[in-house]
Motif scaffolding. Structure first.
Motif, PDB file in Angstrom:
ATOM      1  N   THR A 145      20.790  32.028 -70.099  1.00 58.62           N
ATOM      2  CA  THR A 145      19.577  31.598 -70.258  1.00 58.62           C
ATOM      3  C   THR A 145      18.733  31.663 -69.478  1.00 58.62           C
ATOM      4  O   THR A 145      19.027  31.702 -68.111  1.00 58.62           O
ATOM      5  CB  THR A 145      19.705  29.958 -70.854  1.00 58.62           C
ATOM      6  OG1 THR A 145      18.398  29.448 -71.165  1.00 58.62           O
ATOM      7  CG2 THR A 145      20.183  29.142 -69.714  1.00 58.62           C
ATOM      8  N   TRP A 146      17.375  31.937 -69.732  1.00 54.52           N
ATOM      9  CA  TRP A 146      16.303  32.072 -68.753  1.00 54.52           C
ATOM     10  C   TRP A 146      15.513  30.602 -68.208  1.00 54.52           C
ATOM     11  O   TRP A 146      14.847  30.810 -67.432  1.00 54.52           O
ATOM     12  CB  TRP A 146      15.237  33.269 -69.139  1.00 54.52           C
ATOM     13  CG  TRP A 146      16.038  34.540 -68.778  1.00 54.52           C
ATOM     14  CD1 TRP A 146      15.846  35.460 -70.066  1.00 54.52           C
ATOM     15  CD2 TRP A 146      16.447  35.272 -67.979  1.00 54.52           C
ATOM     16  NE1 TRP A 146      16.718  36.516 -69.737  1.00 54.52           N
ATOM     17  CE2 TRP A 146      16.921  36.416 -68.482  1.00 54.52           C
ATOM     18  CE3 TRP A 146      16.801  34.723 -66.573  1.00 54.52           C
ATOM     19  CZ2 TRP A 146      17.715  37.275 -67.424  1.00 54.52           C
ATOM     20  CZ3 TRP A 146      17.291  35.820 -65.624  1.00 54.52           C
ATOM     21  CH2 TRP A 146      17.895  36.908 -66.312  1.00 54.52           C
ATOM     22  N   LYS A 147      15.819  29.835 -69.193  1.00 54.00           N
ATOM     23  CA  LYS A 147      15.428  28.541 -68.721  1.00 54.00           C
ATOM     24  C   LYS A 147      16.090  27.856 -67.866  1.00 54.00           C
ATOM     25  O   LYS A 147      17.359  27.791 -67.738  1.00 54.00           O
ATOM     26  CB  LYS A 147      15.258  27.338 -69.975  1.00 54.00           C
ATOM     27  CG  LYS A 147      14.368  27.905 -71.011  1.00 54.00           C
ATOM     28  CD  LYS A 147      14.237  26.755 -72.035  1.00 54.00           C
ATOM     29  CE  LYS A 147      13.058  27.084 -73.120  1.00 54.00           C
ATOM     30  NZ  LYS A 147      12.815  26.032 -73.870  1.00 54.00           N
ATOM     31  N   ARG A 148      15.675  27.839 -66.467  1.00 49.81           N
ATOM     32  CA  ARG A 148      16.268  27.292 -65.327  1.00 49.81           C
ATOM     33  C   ARG A 148      17.227  28.359 -64.977  1.00 49.81           C
ATOM     34  O   ARG A 148      18.188  28.056 -64.170  1.00 49.81           O
ATOM     35  CB  ARG A 148      16.722  25.866 -65.561  1.00 49.81           C
ATOM     36  CG  ARG A 148      15.778  24.907 -65.501  1.00 49.81           C
ATOM     37  CD  ARG A 148      16.439  23.534 -65.590  1.00 49.81           C
ATOM     38  NE  ARG A 148      15.815  22.844 -66.933  1.00 49.81           N
ATOM     39  CZ  ARG A 148      16.562  22.492 -67.646  1.00 49.81           C
ATOM     40  NH1 ARG A 148      17.798  22.253 -67.482  1.00 49.81           N
ATOM     41  NH2 ARG A 148      15.826  21.711 -68.567  1.00 49.81           N
ATOM     42  N   GLU A 149      17.083  29.885 -65.377  1.00 49.00           N
ATOM     43  CA  GLU A 149      18.018  30.650 -64.935  1.00 49.00           C
ATOM     44  C   GLU A 149      19.576  30.312 -64.975  1.00 49.00           C
ATOM     45  O   GLU A 149      19.726  30.033 -63.614  1.00 49.00           O
ATOM     46  CB  GLU A 149      17.375  31.479 -63.692  1.00 49.00           C
ATOM     47  CG  GLU A 149      16.361  32.054 -63.621  1.00 49.00           C
ATOM     48  CD  GLU A 149      15.855  32.539 -62.295  1.00 49.00           C
ATOM     49  OE1 GLU A 149      16.524  32.084 -61.466  1.00 49.00           O
ATOM     50  OE2 GLU A 149      14.688  32.950 -62.251  1.00 49.00           O
ATOM     51  N   GLY A 150      20.315  30.033 -65.961  1.00 48.67           N
ATOM     52  CA  GLY A 150      21.496  29.438 -65.752  1.00 48.67           C
ATOM     53  C   GLY A 150      22.407  30.153 -67.032  1.00 48.67           C
ATOM     54  O   GLY A 150      22.276  31.117 -67.729  1.00 48.67           O
ATOM     55  N   GLY A 186      17.899  39.191 -56.070  1.00 46.16           N
ATOM     56  CA  GLY A 186      16.997  40.421 -56.565  1.00 46.16           C
ATOM     57  C   GLY A 186      16.701  40.176 -58.029  1.00 46.16           C
ATOM     58  O   GLY A 186      15.716  41.102 -58.620  1.00 46.16           O
ATOM     59  N   ILE A 187      17.042  39.334 -58.739  1.00 43.14           N
ATOM     60  CA  ILE A 187      16.568  38.715 -60.083  1.00 43.14           C
ATOM     61  C   ILE A 187      15.090  38.574 -60.128  1.00 43.14           C
ATOM     62  O   ILE A 187      14.394  39.101 -61.091  1.00 43.14           O
ATOM     63  CB  ILE A 187      17.382  37.411 -60.728  1.00 43.14           C
ATOM     64  CG1 ILE A 187      17.055  37.557 -62.159  1.00 43.14           C
ATOM     65  CG2 ILE A 187      16.882  36.175 -59.975  1.00 43.14           C
ATOM     66  CD1 ILE A 187      18.233  37.705 -62.757  1.00 43.14           C
ATOM     67  N   GLU A 188      14.541  38.139 -59.128  1.00 38.61           N
ATOM     68  CA  GLU A 188      12.845  37.743 -59.057  1.00 38.61           C
ATOM     69  C   GLU A 188      12.103  39.119 -59.500  1.00 38.61           C
ATOM     70  O   GLU A 188      11.015  38.868 -60.178  1.00 38.61           O
ATOM     71  CB  GLU A 188      12.450  37.118 -57.919  1.00 38.61           C
ATOM     72  CG  GLU A 188      12.864  37.820 -56.635  1.00 38.61           C
ATOM     73  CD  GLU A 188      14.143  37.904 -56.099  1.00 38.61           C
ATOM     74  OE1 GLU A 188      14.551  38.647 -55.217  1.00 38.61           O
ATOM     75  OE2 GLU A 188      15.019  36.663 -56.535  1.00 38.61           O
ATOM     76  N   TYR A 189      12.599  40.006 -59.120  1.00 40.09           N
ATOM     77  CA  TYR A 189      11.904  41.379 -59.272  1.00 40.09           C
ATOM     78  C   TYR A 189      11.540  41.494 -60.957  1.00 40.09           C
ATOM     79  O   TYR A 189      10.887  41.932 -61.278  1.00 40.09           O
ATOM     80  CB  TYR A 189      12.597  42.521 -58.739  1.00 40.09           C
ATOM     81  CG  TYR A 189      12.160  44.012 -59.474  1.00 40.09           C
ATOM     82  CD1 TYR A 189      10.929  44.304 -58.661  1.00 40.09           C
ATOM     83  CD2 TYR A 189      12.669  44.533 -60.176  1.00 40.09           C
ATOM     84  CE1 TYR A 189      10.157  45.614 -59.156  1.00 40.09           C
ATOM     85  CE2 TYR A 189      12.243  45.628 -60.608  1.00 40.09           C
ATOM     86  CZ  TYR A 189      10.909  46.385 -60.214  1.00 40.09           C
ATOM     87  OH  TYR A 189      10.395  47.532 -60.427  1.00 40.09           O
ATOM     88  N   HIS A 190      12.771  41.185 -61.821  1.00 42.15           N
ATOM     89  CA  HIS A 190      12.656  41.315 -63.272  1.00 42.15           C
ATOM     90  C   HIS A 190      12.125  40.401 -63.879  1.00 42.15           C
ATOM     91  O   HIS A 190      11.951  40.396 -65.140  1.00 42.15           O
ATOM     92  CB  HIS A 190      14.169  41.657 -63.604  1.00 42.15           C
ATOM     93  CG  HIS A 190      15.034  42.877 -62.851  1.00 42.15           C
ATOM     94  ND1 HIS A 190      14.629  43.835 -63.454  1.00 42.15           N
ATOM     95  CD2 HIS A 190      15.527  42.863 -61.951  1.00 42.15           C
ATOM     96  CE1 HIS A 190      15.464  44.957 -62.514  1.00 42.15           C
ATOM     97  NE2 HIS A 190      16.072  43.917 -61.539  1.00 42.15           N
ATOM     98  N   MET A 191      11.752  39.484 -63.284  1.00 40.45           N
ATOM     99  CA  MET A 191      11.031  38.216 -63.841  1.00 40.45           C
ATOM    100  C   MET A 191       9.445  38.068 -63.718  1.00 40.45           C
ATOM    101  O   MET A 191       8.985  37.326 -64.355  1.00 40.45           O
ATOM    102  CB  MET A 191      11.570  36.980 -63.340  1.00 40.45           C
ATOM    103  CG  MET A 191      13.260  36.824 -63.533  1.00 40.45           C
ATOM    104  SD  MET A 191      13.671  37.207 -65.528  1.00 40.45           S
ATOM    105  CE  MET A 191      12.991  35.643 -66.107  1.00 40.45           C
TER     106      MET A 191
END
Length: 186
Positions: free
Chosen positions: A105-110, A132-137
């Motif tokens: 889930t992308w709510k609270r990345e979990g 590195g996930i922040e680049y895609h968000m």
């Protein structure tokens, strides 16, 4: 990578989400059977499908947290349920070893864990754990897909934006993720 199909454990049948229900395909004969979903007549925003080999049920989840349950033996729909309101399902997988469904889930990345009946069990926060996930968000209209591939205490988390871009190994006991593949590092 397709997230709208699953197979029976013996790979003799393929199950594909279609707008008005489920398409069953005999892999050997290629015979197709459509099983329309009763009542609401369509599966809106499907986000994942998983085959539970212990109960012989197929769970389909949509982005709004609604589960559609199909009995693979009787080839009929069992139920349509919504469990909790505050999550956005990004993908769905079944872990035979732990007998749990896992969703990203992308709510609270979990990650969200559900028992074999689809009841909410727990949430795991991955915020600041997926390097590195922040680049895609950042500033994106379309949210990337984060597929979960479970194997007991270990998970592979596969980020698909336009293609497979990153893969993390996540250990549930240690609550730790390690970036194991980065397309952009090659």
């Amino acid at each position: 990578v397709l997230n709208d199909i699953t197979f029976s454990p013996d790979k003799s049948k393929m199950y594909q989400i279609i707008e008005n229900g489920l398409k069953l395909i005999d892999v050997e004969t290629k015979q197709e059977t459509i099983k329309p979903i009763p009542v609401i007549k369509s599966i809106i925003n499907p986000s994942g499908i998983a085959y539970d080999s212990l109960s012989e049920n197929i769970f389909i989840a949509n982005k709004q947290g609604k589960f559609f349950v199909f009995d693979a033996v009787e080839e009929q729909w069992i139920s349509i349920r919504k469990y909790i309101e505050d999550f956005d399902i990004n993908s769905l997988a079944y872990d035979e070893e732990t007998n749990m469904y896992i969703s990203s889930t992308w709510k609270r990345e979990g990650l969200i864990f559900f028992d074999q009946n689809g009841n909410f069990a727990k949430r795991v926060n991955l915020e600041n754990k997926l390097k590195g996930i922040e680049y895609h968000m950042n500033d994106k209209n379309e949210i990337p897909k984060l597929l979960v591939i479970p194997n007991g205490e270990n998970l592979a988390l596969v980020l698909i934006d336009k293609f497979v871009e990153k893969i993390w190994y996540y250990n549930k006991k240690e609550d730790k993720a390690i970036l194991t593949y980065n397309y952009y590092a090659n």
